[in-house]
Design an enzyme around this catalytic site. Structure first.
Site, PDB file in Angstrom:
ATOM      1  N   CYS A   1      11.429  -0.642  14.283  1.00  0.00           N
ATOM      2  CA  CYS A   1      10.777  -0.001  13.135  1.00  0.00           C
ATOM      3  C   CYS A   1      11.408   1.368  12.932  1.00  0.00           C
ATOM      4  CB  CYS A   1       9.273   0.138  13.364  1.00  0.00           C
ATOM      5  SG  CYS A   1       8.509   1.188  12.115  1.00  0.00           S
TER       6      CYS A   1
ATOM      7  N   HIS B   1       1.780   2.738  14.332  1.00  0.00           N
ATOM      8  CA  HIS B   1       2.468   1.741  13.499  1.00  0.00           C
ATOM      9  C   HIS B   1       1.449   0.873  12.764  1.00  0.00           C
ATOM     10  CE1 HIS B   1       5.686  -0.945  12.162  1.00  0.00           C
ATOM     11  NE2 HIS B   1       4.730  -1.859  12.233  1.00  0.00           N
TER      12      HIS B   1
ATOM     13  N   GLY C   1       7.256  -2.192  -4.292  1.00  0.00           N
ATOM     14  CA  GLY C   1       8.418  -1.360  -3.989  1.00  0.00           C
ATOM     15  C   GLY C   1       8.473  -0.864  -2.560  1.00  0.00           C
TER      16      GLY C   1
ATOM     17  N   HIS D   1       6.279   0.447   7.673  1.00  0.00           N
ATOM     18  CA  HIS D   1       5.453   1.337   8.500  1.00  0.00           C
ATOM     19  C   HIS D   1       4.910   2.314   7.459  1.00  0.00           C
ATOM     20  CE1 HIS D   1       5.020   4.139  12.244  1.00  0.00           C
ATOM     21  NE2 HIS D   1       4.416   4.734  11.198  1.00  0.00           N
TER      22      HIS D   1
ATOM     23  N   HIS E   1       3.624   4.988   4.849  1.00  0.00           N
ATOM     24  CA  HIS E   1       4.073   6.351   4.574  1.00  0.00           C
ATOM     25  C   HIS E   1       3.626   6.725   3.179  1.00  0.00           C
ATOM     26  CE1 HIS E   1       7.102   3.370   3.503  1.00  0.00           C
ATOM     27  NE2 HIS E   1       7.362   4.125   2.448  1.00  0.00           N
TER      28      HIS E   1
HETATM   29  P1  AMP Z   1       9.169   2.731   0.259  1.00  0.00           P
HETATM   30  O1  AMP Z   1      10.256   2.112  -0.604  1.00  0.00           O
HETATM   31  O2  AMP Z   1       7.932   3.130  -0.478  1.00  0.00           O
HETATM   32  O3  AMP Z   1       8.888   1.846   1.455  1.00  0.00           O
HETATM   33  O4  AMP Z   1       9.767   4.088   0.793  1.00  0.00           O
HETATM   34  C1  AMP Z   1      10.697   4.141   1.844  1.00  0.00           C
HETATM   35  C2  AMP Z   1      11.408   5.450   1.718  1.00  0.00           C
HETATM   36  O5  AMP Z   1      12.077   5.697   2.928  1.00  0.00           O
HETATM   37  C3  AMP Z   1      12.466   5.478   0.606  1.00  0.00           C
HETATM   38  O6  AMP Z   1      12.151   6.511  -0.324  1.00  0.00           O
HETATM   39  C4  AMP Z   1      13.763   5.747   1.363  1.00  0.00           C
HETATM   40  O7  AMP Z   1      14.655   6.586   0.666  1.00  0.00           O
HETATM   41  C5  AMP Z   1      13.254   6.396   2.642  1.00  0.00           C
HETATM   42  N1  AMP Z   1      14.127   6.243   3.799  1.00  0.00           N
HETATM   43  C6  AMP Z   1      14.776   5.131   4.212  1.00  0.00           C
HETATM   44  N2  AMP Z   1      15.472   5.383   5.338  1.00  0.00           N
HETATM   45  C7  AMP Z   1      15.234   6.681   5.650  1.00  0.00           C
HETATM   46  C8  AMP Z   1      15.673   7.548   6.706  1.00  0.00           C
HETATM   47  N3  AMP Z   1      16.494   7.120   7.688  1.00  0.00           N
HETATM   48  N4  AMP Z   1      15.259   8.840   6.698  1.00  0.00           N
HETATM   49  C9  AMP Z   1      14.442   9.283   5.709  1.00  0.00           C
HETATM   50  N5  AMP Z   1      13.986   8.519   4.698  1.00  0.00           N
HETATM   51  C10 AMP Z   1      14.380   7.234   4.664  1.00  0.00           C
HETATM   52 ZN    ZN Z   2       6.551   1.707  13.006  1.00  0.00          ZN
END
Ligand code: AMP
Ligand code: ZN
Length: 114
Positions: free
Chosen positions: A4, A46, A93, A98, A100
């Site tokens: 994850c 998680h 989307g 996990h 956020h």
């Molecule tokens: P979601 O599409 O709502 O699941 O948001 C996931 C977010 O995580 C997207 O805005 C990505 O740009 C961001 N993301 C993916 N990989 C990373 C990473 N390694 N560090 C920081 N943000 C990330």
């Molecule tokens: Zn996680």
């Protein structure tokens, strides 16, 4: 949780720009920002999607919003406005499974989001 991304970032196994690190919640800069300010506020526990949130998680989820307020105020977004949004499921989307909360600000926002 193995494999994850956000658990690995929390554990320091994958680098990220942390802007907050608390007991139950941390926050990082989004790697692909969609606004001048684009932060991700993430519970350390998680949970794959918002659907997994239970009553016992409510204090942690509540703290997401107080952390969002603090991060927004530090960046003067309390004056210009900001958005906190969470995507639940691939159809909405969600790409990282996990949970956020996106904190977006620093530009005019459209409604409804696409
Ligand atoms: P979601 O599409 O709502 O699941 O948001 C996931 C977010 O995580 C997207 O805005 C990505 O740009 C961001 N993301 C993916 N990989 C990373 C990473 N390694 N560090 C920081 N943000 C990330
Ligand atoms: Zn996680």
């Amino acid at each position: 949780m193995e494999n994850c991304l956000f658990c690995k970032i929390n554990q320091g196994e994958i680098p990220a720009e942390k802007v907050y690190d608390g007991e139950n919640v941390f926050a990082i800069k989004d790697i692909n920002p969609q606004a001048p300010v684009h932060l991700l506020i993430i519970p350390k526990k998680h949970l794959s999607t918002l659907l997994e949130i239970e009553a016992a998680d409510c204090e942690t989820i509540g703290s997401i919003f107080s952390v969002a307020n603090d991060l927004a105020k530090e960046r003067k977004l309390d004056e210009s406005g900001f958005r906190v949004v969470a995507n639940c499921g691939a159809g909405a989307g969600q790409s990282v499974f996990h949970i956020h909360y996106h904190l977006l600000g620093g530009r005019a926002m459209q409604w409804p989001p696409g």
